[in-house]
Write a protein that holds these residues in place. Structure first.
Motif, mmCIF file in Angstrom:
data_model
loop_
_atom_site.group_PDB
_atom_site.id
_atom_site.type_symbol
_atom_site.label_atom_id
_atom_site.label_comp_id
_atom_site.label_asym_id
_atom_site.label_seq_id
_atom_site.Cartn_x
_atom_site.Cartn_y
_atom_site.Cartn_z
ATOM 1 N N THR A 57 29.640 -1.577 -48.024
ATOM 2 C CA THR A 57 29.858 -0.969 -47.221
ATOM 3 C C THR A 57 31.161 0.289 -47.813
ATOM 4 O O THR A 57 31.322 1.064 -47.256
ATOM 5 C CB THR A 57 30.996 -1.671 -46.872
ATOM 6 N N GLU A 58 32.268 -0.242 -48.875
ATOM 7 C CA GLU A 58 32.892 0.819 -49.386
ATOM 8 C C GLU A 58 32.411 2.583 -49.788
ATOM 9 O O GLU A 58 33.017 3.140 -49.611
ATOM 10 C CB GLU A 58 33.508 0.087 -49.863
ATOM 11 N N PRO A 74 25.005 -2.245 -44.605
ATOM 12 C CA PRO A 74 26.489 -1.918 -45.199
ATOM 13 C C PRO A 74 27.617 -2.122 -44.020
ATOM 14 O O PRO A 74 28.033 -1.604 -43.129
ATOM 15 C CB PRO A 74 26.402 -0.172 -45.424
ATOM 16 N N SER A 75 28.023 -3.309 -44.457
ATOM 17 C CA SER A 75 28.725 -3.920 -43.913
ATOM 18 C C SER A 75 28.995 -5.375 -44.493
ATOM 19 O O SER A 75 27.623 -6.220 -45.270
ATOM 20 C CB SER A 75 28.289 -4.234 -42.479
ATOM 21 N N ILE A 115 32.681 -10.932 -37.209
ATOM 22 C CA ILE A 115 33.229 -9.658 -38.088
ATOM 23 C C ILE A 115 32.224 -9.859 -39.453
ATOM 24 O O ILE A 115 32.236 -10.969 -40.567
ATOM 25 C CB ILE A 115 34.218 -9.257 -37.652
ATOM 26 N N GLY A 116 32.187 -8.447 -40.040
ATOM 27 C CA GLY A 116 31.436 -8.303 -41.380
ATOM 28 C C GLY A 116 32.952 -9.612 -42.490
ATOM 29 O O GLY A 116 31.761 -10.852 -43.288
ATOM 30 N N GLY A 117 33.484 -9.671 -41.798
ATOM 31 C CA GLY A 117 34.855 -10.525 -43.493
ATOM 32 C C GLY A 117 34.448 -11.791 -43.357
ATOM 33 O O GLY A 117 34.368 -12.346 -43.894
ATOM 34 N N VAL A 149 33.328 -14.604 -45.856
ATOM 35 C CA VAL A 149 33.657 -15.919 -46.186
ATOM 36 C C VAL A 149 32.702 -17.391 -45.971
ATOM 37 O O VAL A 149 32.350 -18.120 -47.070
ATOM 38 C CB VAL A 149 35.437 -16.287 -45.337
ATOM 39 N N CYS A 150 31.517 -16.774 -45.660
ATOM 40 C CA CYS A 150 30.737 -18.134 -44.729
ATOM 41 C C CYS A 150 29.969 -18.541 -45.891
ATOM 42 O O CYS A 150 29.026 -19.682 -46.989
ATOM 43 C CB CYS A 150 29.825 -18.358 -43.401
ATOM 44 N N ALA A 151 29.681 -16.832 -46.351
ATOM 45 C CA ALA A 151 28.523 -16.432 -47.588
ATOM 46 C C ALA A 151 29.086 -17.388 -48.997
ATOM 47 O O ALA A 151 28.036 -17.854 -49.770
ATOM 48 C CB ALA A 151 27.733 -15.335 -47.490
#
Lengths: 144, 144, 144, 144
Positions: D72-73, D95-96, D119-121, D125-127
């Motif tokens: 993503t970055e 890319p997320s 949202i991606g963030g 967290v869950c992954a």
């Protein structure tokens, strides 16, 4: 379930709105909740890519769970990601207004309408008119 | 030119025939001479691949210049070639009856109908009924 | 609606059957009525194409509206047409037993199971076991 | 080797985290080191493109050898290249944030998790929660 009779009502009301407003010739696609085409009409004079754009506005709305106006606004903020989604979906996610979710009385998403032919804002006006004429609620952004 | 009004007449007459005959639920696609979708309806209960098959019967008819019954018979004689055509066309040529050319009064091909849902022979009966109800000539095999 | 909790029940019961019968390692896919994946498990040792085959058995069943055993038998009679369907569907219709429709109490198709890993007949035994363990009816051929 | 039993643990722990945090409905895919699906669950209410996005976050992480946050970055700095990678990979590189590598005790990459729905963030967290609950190390950026 989105019945063919209801999908036909939606399309005919959307096109009636377009003619009343004198918009450009439109293509109107109605998809069920699984993203499969139920009914479609393309007005005389609408271009040959209009089916694919209309379909992609509707499919993209179902794919993400919000109307394509929301997708359009997210594309302004994150163009690369939305561009990649077009690839991921095989060209079935189009970030332009005119993809609108159809909600039944229980607030369940039972399908989506996608319209292409005029500018996105006008396409969307017709999609909303069609959905409401058939007795459903129209969602152009997020459900909640 | 195949007008939307005429494409709608074709679909509605084809579906009226299907209901009169108590056929299985159908998907009916009408394409213009360029192979682009003008109108489509999928009856309640028809499976999710039916649009693609109906489209492919019509597109394949336009692609070769003869109805999909002819394509089906050629497939019996030359399976490999017809299988490759499916790939060449990106899955838009389906060798099964139910793809029928639409001819105007000048014997010009102005489009095609594709139907899927029942057995191919029944699909074709409805396509012919729709085309003729709209005042056109239907071609299930070759034009001449 | 096919809930994730039910899809999980189906998979776990199908795999319990496979272990009880000492079948080869299986891949088990559960799709909703729109042909979208709800849940999936691939046992250790199952090959890398097994997801695609399992998915294609289930998707093909939904596409045509009958279990993949029926599709397999039709492939024996009309190989070219079934081969073309694989192309039309983008590789999502696999003519081998092991794709089974899931019917609810109202006899509505709410999804499909596809299994690959052992011979088709054994795959199908596990799909039926899974569906019935979750309280649904399994359809390996036609619904009627 | 990433065993099915471990992939299942990862998914169930990731979804437990999502429910504890009251995130939107998620799709969670676990892939082995070869990029092949081992297990998947889609929560009720998650949209129909969510499988493809979740898969693409995980596959893209394996494809490049770093988590999708890093991808993503890099997309921020080189949008065209990342857009082309989406095409190169057939839509399997997204890319997320939410694509996270799974490392075993020997710091070997044994697979990846991809999550989509919030949202991606939050997806990420869950992954991470799922991977760590199963006793592995989670890599959201580069391994070293």
């Amino acid at each position: 379930m989105l019945a063919l009779s209801k999908a036909t009502e939606i399309i005919d009301a959307a096109l009636a709105k377009a003619r009343a407003e004198n918009f450009d010739p439109l293509a109107v696609a109605v998809l069920d909740a699984g993203g499969h085409l139920v009914a479609f009409k393309r007005e005389d004079g609408a271009g040959i890519i209009r089916f694919d754009i209309a379909f992609g506005k509707a499919w993209g709305s179902l794919g993400m769970g919000f109307g394509s106006r929301e997708l359009t606004e997210r594309a302004d903020k994150n163009a690369t990601f939305i561009g990649v989604l077009a690839t991921v979906s095989g060209g079935r996610m189009v970030p332009s207004p005119g993809g609108v979710l159809i909600l039944d009385d229980n607030k369940q998403v039972i399908g989506a309408v996608g319209i292409s032919g005029d500018i996105g804002g006008n396409d969307e006006v017709c999609a909303v008119a069609g959905i409401e004429a058939a007795g459903f609620a129209a969602v152009t952004r997020t459900v909640r």
